[in-house]
Design a protein around this motif. Structure first.
Motif, PDB file in Angstrom:
ATOM      1  N   LEU A   4      11.666  45.195 -13.946  1.00 23.78           N
ATOM      2  CA  LEU A   4      12.895  45.384 -14.735  1.00 23.78           C
ATOM      3  C   LEU A   4      13.316  44.059 -15.359  1.00 23.78           C
ATOM      4  O   LEU A   4      13.337  43.029 -14.687  1.00 23.78           O
ATOM      5  CB  LEU A   4      14.017  45.918 -13.838  1.00 23.78           C
ATOM      6  CG  LEU A   4      15.427  45.965 -14.445  1.00 23.78           C
ATOM      7  CD1 LEU A   4      15.479  46.947 -15.616  1.00 23.78           C
ATOM      8  CD2 LEU A   4      16.450  46.348 -13.390  1.00 23.78           C
ATOM      9  N   THR A   5      13.667  44.105 -16.654  1.00 19.04           N
ATOM     10  CA  THR A   5      14.161  42.925 -17.360  1.00 19.04           C
ATOM     11  C   THR A   5      15.387  43.299 -18.185  1.00 19.04           C
ATOM     12  O   THR A   5      15.349  44.276 -18.936  1.00 19.04           O
ATOM     13  CB  THR A   5      13.087  42.347 -18.315  1.00 19.04           C
ATOM     14  OG1 THR A   5      11.891  42.083 -17.598  1.00 19.04           O
ATOM     15  CG2 THR A   5      13.583  41.068 -18.975  1.00 19.04           C
ATOM     16  N   ASP A   6      16.476  42.562 -18.031  1.00 16.37           N
ATOM     17  CA  ASP A   6      17.620  42.698 -18.942  1.00 16.37           C
ATOM     18  C   ASP A   6      17.293  41.859 -20.178  1.00 16.37           C
ATOM     19  O   ASP A   6      16.940  40.680 -20.047  1.00 16.37           O
ATOM     20  CB  ASP A   6      18.907  42.187 -18.280  1.00 16.37           C
ATOM     21  CG  ASP A   6      20.119  42.343 -19.184  1.00 16.37           C
ATOM     22  OD1 ASP A   6      20.888  43.283 -18.990  1.00 16.37           O
ATOM     23  OD2 ASP A   6      20.282  41.504 -20.101  1.00 16.37           O
TER      24      ASP A   6
ATOM     25  N   THR B 163      23.056  44.011 -16.534  1.00 14.07           N
ATOM     26  CA  THR B 163      22.316  44.946 -15.683  1.00 14.07           C
ATOM     27  C   THR B 163      22.352  44.396 -14.266  1.00 14.07           C
ATOM     28  O   THR B 163      22.142  43.192 -14.063  1.00 14.07           O
ATOM     29  CB  THR B 163      20.846  45.056 -16.137  1.00 14.07           C
ATOM     30  OG1 THR B 163      20.809  45.482 -17.500  1.00 14.07           O
ATOM     31  CG2 THR B 163      20.072  46.041 -15.274  1.00 14.07           C
ATOM     32  N   SER B 164      22.621  45.256 -13.290  1.00 14.01           N
ATOM     33  CA  SER B 164      22.626  44.797 -11.896  1.00 14.01           C
ATOM     34  C   SER B 164      21.581  45.563 -11.103  1.00 14.01           C
ATOM     35  O   SER B 164      21.303  46.728 -11.355  1.00 14.01           O
ATOM     36  CB  SER B 164      24.003  44.966 -11.259  1.00 14.01           C
ATOM     37  OG  SER B 164      24.346  46.336 -11.144  1.00 14.01           O
TER      38      SER B 164
ATOM     39  N   GLU C  49      19.791  37.949 -14.380  1.00 11.48           N
ATOM     40  CA  GLU C  49      19.801  36.935 -15.426  1.00 11.48           C
ATOM     41  C   GLU C  49      18.994  37.470 -16.605  1.00 11.48           C
ATOM     42  O   GLU C  49      17.911  38.031 -16.415  1.00 11.48           O
ATOM     43  CB  GLU C  49      19.168  35.644 -14.903  1.00 11.48           C
ATOM     44  CG  GLU C  49      19.218  34.482 -15.873  1.00 11.48           C
ATOM     45  CD  GLU C  49      18.615  33.219 -15.299  1.00 11.48           C
ATOM     46  OE1 GLU C  49      18.268  32.327 -16.097  1.00 11.48           O
ATOM     47  OE2 GLU C  49      18.480  33.139 -14.065  1.00 11.48           O
ATOM     48  N   PRO C  50      19.485  37.351 -17.832  1.00 12.56           N
ATOM     49  CA  PRO C  50      18.758  37.888 -18.991  1.00 12.56           C
ATOM     50  C   PRO C  50      17.352  37.324 -19.108  1.00 12.56           C
ATOM     51  O   PRO C  50      17.112  36.146 -18.831  1.00 12.56           O
ATOM     52  CB  PRO C  50      19.624  37.457 -20.177  1.00 12.56           C
ATOM     53  CG  PRO C  50      20.990  37.298 -19.600  1.00 12.56           C
ATOM     54  CD  PRO C  50      20.775  36.760 -18.217  1.00 12.56           C
ATOM     55  N   ASN C  51      16.413  38.214 -19.501  1.00 11.57           N
ATOM     56  CA  ASN C  51      15.023  37.856 -19.781  1.00 11.57           C
ATOM     57  C   ASN C  51      14.255  37.310 -18.571  1.00 11.57           C
ATOM     58  O   ASN C  51      13.278  36.574 -18.721  1.00 11.57           O
ATOM     59  CB  ASN C  51      14.952  36.840 -20.935  1.00 11.57           C
ATOM     60  CG  ASN C  51      15.576  37.380 -22.205  1.00 11.57           C
ATOM     61  OD1 ASN C  51      15.344  38.518 -22.594  1.00 11.57           O
ATOM     62  ND2 ASN C  51      16.406  36.565 -22.851  1.00 11.57           N
ATOM     63  N   VAL C  52      14.693  37.695 -17.367  1.00 15.29           N
ATOM     64  CA  VAL C  52      13.980  37.347 -16.129  1.00 15.29           C
ATOM     65  C   VAL C  52      13.484  38.638 -15.498  1.00 15.29           C
ATOM     66  O   VAL C  52      14.273  39.527 -15.179  1.00 15.29           O
ATOM     67  CB  VAL C  52      14.882  36.580 -15.140  1.00 15.29           C
ATOM     68  CG1 VAL C  52      14.133  36.348 -13.830  1.00 15.29           C
ATOM     69  CG2 VAL C  52      15.327  35.262 -15.740  1.00 15.29           C
ATOM     70  N   ARG C  53      12.174  38.764 -15.320  1.00 14.32           N
ATOM     71  CA  ARG C  53      11.580  39.992 -14.807  1.00 14.32           C
ATOM     72  C   ARG C  53      11.747  40.093 -13.295  1.00 14.32           C
ATOM     73  O   ARG C  53      11.464  39.141 -12.566  1.00 14.32           O
ATOM     74  CB  ARG C  53      10.094  40.046 -15.186  1.00 14.32           C
ATOM     75  CG  ARG C  53       9.452  41.390 -14.944  1.00 14.32           C
ATOM     76  CD  ARG C  53       8.071  41.477 -15.542  1.00 14.32           C
ATOM     77  NE  ARG C  53       7.087  40.762 -14.747  1.00 14.32           N
ATOM     78  CZ  ARG C  53       5.778  40.978 -14.835  1.00 14.32           C
ATOM     79  NH1 ARG C  53       5.305  41.858 -15.706  1.00 14.32           N
ATOM     80  NH2 ARG C  53       4.931  40.302 -14.089  1.00 14.32           N
TER      81      ARG C  53
END
Length: 301
Positions: free
Chosen positions: A253-255, A262-263, A270-274
Motif C-alpha cells: 500500500l502506498t499513499d 491514509t492510515s 507517509e506519502p509515497n512510502v510503500r
C-alpha cells in the motif's frame, strides 16, 4: 420561557449539513469536492477557474488516445496534451509520475512527445526522451511515464493506408502470413483471454456488503472515475489517493500524496512510502474505513 427555547433552537445546525455546505461543486461534472481540494477529483477541473461556455465536444472516435494494460483510455485532443499526476490532460495516479511529467502534441494525425523535466523519466518504445527534446512517436508506440506504461493510438494512421489500390499484392502479403503465425496468434489470444482472479478484497467496515476487489498488479484508488477502485461517495478521498500493488512478493500500500491521508492500523502513512499489507489489516482512506482480506491460495499450490 417559550421565547428562550425558540432562541436556543436557531443556532442548532446539523453537523453533517455543515460539512456538505462547505463542499465545492465542480461546474463541469457536478461532483462534490472537499473544500481542501484544488482540482475536481473526478474530471480534474481547476475549481477556482471559470468553465468555457458552449464548448464543442469532439467525437471520441476521431481522437487520438493512450490506452493501458487494463483497457482504460485517455483521449487526446488536437494540440498540446499534458501528462502528469496533477491537473493534466492525462491524469496518472502513479507515484513514479511527476505532477507535470510530459507533453504530447497531436497535429494532423501525427504525435510528438516531450519530457517536461520529470523525476523518473519518459521513454518511447524503449528509447529515453531527454528533457527539452521533442520526438515524433508513431501509432502503436509504447510510451512510459515513470513506471506507467501506455500505448499510443492514432486513428488517422489506419485511414492513411486505405488509398493504395493494389488488391493483388495485398492478397499475396496476407497469403504469405497464413501458416505458423496464425497458430501463434490464436495461442496468444487464448492466453490473453484468461480471466484475472482477485488476490484480495477490501471490505467496508461501515457496510459489510460493500467490497472492492484487489487485482494482480497495480490498483489505483481514489474518487476519480479512472481509478481501479473508485471511492466517489467520500469527499475526503482525493481524486488520486492511494495505490495497492499485488506482486509475487506480497501486497503493498502506498499513499500517493492524498490531501486527507491514509492510515494503516491506526498509523498515518507517509506519502509515497510503500507498506506491506497482511490479511485483517484496517485501512482508512480519507474517512472511508475498510478491512483487507487476502484470498487463500488454491490447494496444492
Amino acid at each position: 420561557m417559550d421565547e428562550q427555547d425558540r432562541t436556543m433552537m436557531v443556532p442548532s445546525v446539523d453537523a453533517n449539513a455543515t460539512v456538505m455546505g462547505a463542499s465545492v461543486t465542480c461546474p463541469i461534472c457536478k461532483t462534490e469536492n472537499a473544500p481542501t481540494e484544488k482540482y475536481c477529483g473526478d474530471c480534474g477541473f481547476l475549481l477556482s477557474s471559470t468553465p468555457v461556455e458552449d464548448a464543442v465536444v469532439p467525437d471520441a472516435s476521431s481522437l487520438a488516445k493512450l490506452t493501458d494494460a487494463s483497457g482504460r483510455e485517455y483521449m487526446l485532443a488536437e494540440g498540446e496534451n499534458s501528462v502528469g499526476r496533477e491537473a493534466a490532460t492525462v491524469l496518472l495516479a502513479d507515484p513514479t509520475v511527476s505532477r507535470s511529467h510530459a507533453k504530447l502534441t497531436i497535429e494532423g494525425g501525427k504525435a510528438w512527445l516531450e519530457d517536461m523535466g520529470s523525476s523518473n523519466g519518459t521513454s518511447a518504445s524503449g528509447v529515453m526522451v531527454r528533457p527539452g527534446d521533442k520526438i515524433e512517436v508513431a501509432d502503436g508506440a509504447e510510451l512510459k511515464f515513470g513506471s506507467a506504461l501506455l500505448k499510443l493510438v492514432l486513428p488517422a494512421a489506419a485511414a492513411v493506408a486505405e488509398p493504395f489500390d493494389e488488391p493483388v499484392e495485398a492478397a499475396e502479403v496476407v497469403d504469405e502470413q497464413t501458416d505458423e503465425p496464425e497458430a501463434e496468434t490464436a495461442e496468444a489470444e487464448e492466453v490473453a483471454l484468461e480471466p484475472l482472479v482477485p488476490v484480495a478484497k477490501l471490505i467496508s467496515t461501515k457496510d459489510m456488503s460493500v467490497e472492492y476487489l484487489v487485482m494482480p498488479g497495480s490498483n489505483t484508488l481514489g474518487r476519480r472515475s479512472a481509478n481501479s477502485i473508485v471511492l466517489d461517495d467520500d469527499p475526503y478521498v482525493s481524486g488520486a489517493h492511494a495505490e495497492i500493488i499485488a506482486d509475487d512478493q506480497g501486497i503493498w500500500l502506498t499513499d500517493v500524496g492524498s490531501t486527507n491521508g491514509t492510515s494503516l492500523n491506526g498509523a498515518l502513512l507517509e506519502p509515497n512510502v510503500r507498506m506491506a499489507l497482511k490479511t485483517g489489516d484496517d485501512i482508512v482512506f480519507g474517512q472511508t474505513p475498510v478491512k483487507l482480506q487476502i484470498a487463500e491460495s488454491p490447494a496444492g499450490e
